[in-house]
Enzyme design. Sequence first.
Site, PDB file in Angstrom:
ATOM      1  CB  CYS A 114      -1.084   0.088   1.119  1.00 37.17           C
ATOM      2  SG  CYS A 114      -1.894  -1.545   1.361  1.00 37.17           S
ATOM      3  CG  HIS A 255      -3.195   3.157   2.013  1.00 39.47           C
ATOM      4  ND1 HIS A 255      -3.811   2.810   0.888  1.00 39.47           N
ATOM      5  CD2 HIS A 255      -3.087   1.967   3.019  1.00 39.47           C
ATOM      6  CE1 HIS A 255      -4.083   1.712   1.164  1.00 39.47           C
ATOM      7  NE2 HIS A 255      -3.755   0.894   2.091  1.00 39.47           N
ATOM      8  CG  ASN A 285      -6.425  -1.086   1.247  1.00 41.39           C
ATOM      9  OD1 ASN A 285      -5.766  -0.735   0.340  1.00 41.39           O
ATOM     10  ND2 ASN A 285      -6.179  -1.827   2.415  1.00 41.39           N
TER      11      ASN A 285
HETATM   12  O1  UT7 Z   1      -3.589  -1.286   3.835  1.00 40.64           O
HETATM   13  C1  UT7 Z   1      -2.827  -2.070   4.362  1.00 40.64           C
HETATM   14  C2  UT7 Z   1      -2.750  -1.953   5.828  1.00 40.64           C
HETATM   15  N1  UT7 Z   1      -4.086  -2.449   6.307  1.00 40.64           N
HETATM   16  C3  UT7 Z   1      -4.641  -2.044   7.321  1.00 40.64           C
HETATM   17  O2  UT7 Z   1      -4.223  -1.023   7.715  1.00 40.64           O
HETATM   18  C4  UT7 Z   1      -5.852  -2.869   7.918  1.00 40.64           C
HETATM   19  C5  UT7 Z   1      -5.798  -2.435   9.209  1.00 40.64           C
HETATM   20  N2  UT7 Z   1      -6.787  -3.391  10.037  1.00 40.64           N
HETATM   21  C6  UT7 Z   1      -8.121  -2.893   9.999  1.00 40.64           C
HETATM   22  O3  UT7 Z   1      -8.733  -2.183   9.266  1.00 40.64           O
HETATM   23  C7  UT7 Z   1      -8.860  -3.764  10.996  1.00 40.64           C
HETATM   24  O4  UT7 Z   1      -8.368  -4.234  11.948  1.00 40.64           O
HETATM   25  C8  UT7 Z   1     -10.055  -4.450  10.397  1.00 40.64           C
HETATM   26  C9  UT7 Z   1     -11.444  -3.792   9.872  1.00 40.64           C
HETATM   27  C10 UT7 Z   1      -9.534  -5.680   9.381  1.00 40.64           C
HETATM   28  C11 UT7 Z   1     -10.747  -5.424  11.445  1.00 40.64           C
HETATM   29  O5  UT7 Z   1     -11.387  -4.366  12.576  1.00 40.64           O
HETATM   30  P1  UT7 Z   1     -11.034  -4.516  14.168  1.00 40.64           P
HETATM   31  O6  UT7 Z   1     -11.713  -3.696  14.725  1.00 40.64           O
HETATM   32  O7  UT7 Z   1      -9.621  -4.605  14.170  1.00 40.64           O
HETATM   33  O8  UT7 Z   1     -11.835  -6.082  14.523  1.00 40.64           O
HETATM   34  P2  UT7 Z   1     -11.036  -7.451  14.886  1.00 40.64           P
HETATM   35  O9  UT7 Z   1     -10.059  -7.974  13.871  1.00 40.64           O
HETATM   36  O10 UT7 Z   1     -10.688  -6.902  16.281  1.00 40.64           O
HETATM   37  O11 UT7 Z   1     -12.100  -8.321  15.357  1.00 40.64           O
HETATM   38  C12 UT7 Z   1     -13.250  -7.997  16.126  1.00 40.64           C
HETATM   39  C13 UT7 Z   1     -14.279  -8.926  16.110  1.00 40.64           C
HETATM   40  C14 UT7 Z   1     -13.809 -10.389  16.040  1.00 40.64           C
HETATM   41  O12 UT7 Z   1     -14.763 -11.275  16.459  1.00 40.64           O
HETATM   42  P3  UT7 Z   1     -14.809 -11.598  17.947  1.00 40.64           P
HETATM   43  O13 UT7 Z   1     -13.522 -12.301  18.241  1.00 40.64           O
HETATM   44  O14 UT7 Z   1     -14.533 -10.355  18.811  1.00 40.64           O
HETATM   45  O15 UT7 Z   1     -15.971 -12.469  18.388  1.00 40.64           O
HETATM   46  C15 UT7 Z   1     -13.795 -10.956  14.455  1.00 40.64           C
HETATM   47  O16 UT7 Z   1     -13.872 -11.977  14.284  1.00 40.64           O
HETATM   48  O17 UT7 Z   1     -14.855  -8.809  14.825  1.00 40.64           O
HETATM   49  C16 UT7 Z   1     -15.058 -10.024  13.835  1.00 40.64           C
HETATM   50  N3  UT7 Z   1     -14.984  -9.697  12.575  1.00 40.64           N
HETATM   51  C17 UT7 Z   1     -15.876  -9.576  11.940  1.00 40.64           C
HETATM   52  N4  UT7 Z   1     -17.338  -9.457  12.143  1.00 40.64           N
HETATM   53  C18 UT7 Z   1     -18.382  -9.196  11.169  1.00 40.64           C
HETATM   54  C19 UT7 Z   1     -13.905  -9.666  11.990  1.00 40.64           C
HETATM   55  N5  UT7 Z   1     -14.150  -9.119  10.499  1.00 40.64           N
HETATM   56  C20 UT7 Z   1     -15.414  -9.115  10.447  1.00 40.64           C
HETATM   57  C21 UT7 Z   1     -16.321  -8.742   9.487  1.00 40.64           C
HETATM   58  N6  UT7 Z   1     -17.774  -8.940   9.884  1.00 40.64           N
HETATM   59  N7  UT7 Z   1     -16.101  -8.745   8.224  1.00 40.64           N
END
Ligand code: UT7
Length: 332
Positions: A114, A255, A285
């Site tokens: 990215c 980005h 993204n």
């Molecule tokens: O471009 C290069 C760099 N990339 C980035 O900068 C991306 C950085 N990361 C992010 O944007 C975020 O971390 C995400 C959007 C990918 C995820 O958001 P988050 O707030 O960090 O969620 P998390 O991974 O901590 O997950 C929280 C919960 C989990 O469930 P439990 O374990 O709390 O029950 C996940 O399983 O959300 C769940 N989850 C979802 N739920 C519904 C993860 N993805 C989804 C989804 N829909 N798509």
Amino acid sequence: MAYAAFRSIGAYAPANILTNEDLSIMVNTTDEWITKRTGIKERRIAQKDETTSDMGVEAAKKAIERSGIAKEDIDMVVCATISPDYFCMPSTATIISTKLGLGNVTAFDISAACTGFVYILSIAKAFIESGMKKNVLIIGAEKLSAITDYSDRGTCILFGDGAGAAIISATDNKDEAIIDVHTGADGAYADLLMTPNGGSGSVHDSLDQEASSCFMQMKGNETFKVAVRTLTKDVVEILKENDIESESIKHFVPHQANYRIIKAVGDALKLKEEQVVLTVAKYGNTSGASIPMAINDIYEQGTLKSGELMLLDAFGGGLTWGSALVPFSPLK
Ligand code: UT7
């Protein structure tokens, strides 16, 4: 000494739209979750037979036309992509260059995920300032749908396809010049965001179908935290080193990975809403294409004017990061 000026911008987004509702049929997710956690509402998806180079060509045609520079005068093409037309070779830049009829000019790809567009901006600047090249076509192009696992809700909701391109040219007018570009990397975080299969580091013995599938894997939450920390540190440093206040930034073009990351960095810099360029809701993204697609958006809206200062800021797999202070310096 020659300086490097950012002359023009162009972009291409495929027509096909993949909405949050569409994704909620494919994986266990909802529009509400995606909107709240990422700010993304929809993303563009290329046709099956539409390649990264096809999209790069469309973006480049616009950038060349808007630059007022004859295509015969372009002497280098650099493409940033993690979803090239072909694994290893030929480079996507050589394909784009030939499709555009640019002749036998230097052409190569770089891999900085990215952060790719900031990296190729620094390469163009260095080649021009050294006197080796005069007019460089830089392209960030991605068909991320080709390397996205549409059964993984942690990643498939984030990524989209598209391309953006710019012409960087030599000038002797320092007022037009790109002020500074920062780039950095830390392989200690390599496992946060990677395509683990298919390369020589793959655990598989052969490049069979399964082993060579190049789907992205991401530790999203850890990546998120490092992203906010790194992006903020980098932009604070580039502004300080160049003695520029954040009020002087007309357009902050980060980005477009996640609205919450952009908001955190914008708040740390005390930027006003109107300074921050946002396309994450409509494109998601698009990795190396995201910054030039966002610059193209403000150009086509008529809000990017000659002489205005942009601050670019990126972060991605590698890990890599970068920022740049870039006045928009069109010839016409
Ligand atoms: O471009 C290069 C760099 N990339 C980035 O900068 C991306 C950085 N990361 C992010 O944007 C975020 O971390 C995400 C959007 C990918 C995820 O958001 P988050 O707030 O960090 O969620 P998390 O991974 O901590 O997950 C929280 C919960 C989990 O469930 P439990 O374990 O709390 O029950 C996940 O399983 O959300 C769940 N989850 C979802 N739920 C519904 C993860 N993805 C989804 C989804 N829909 N798509």
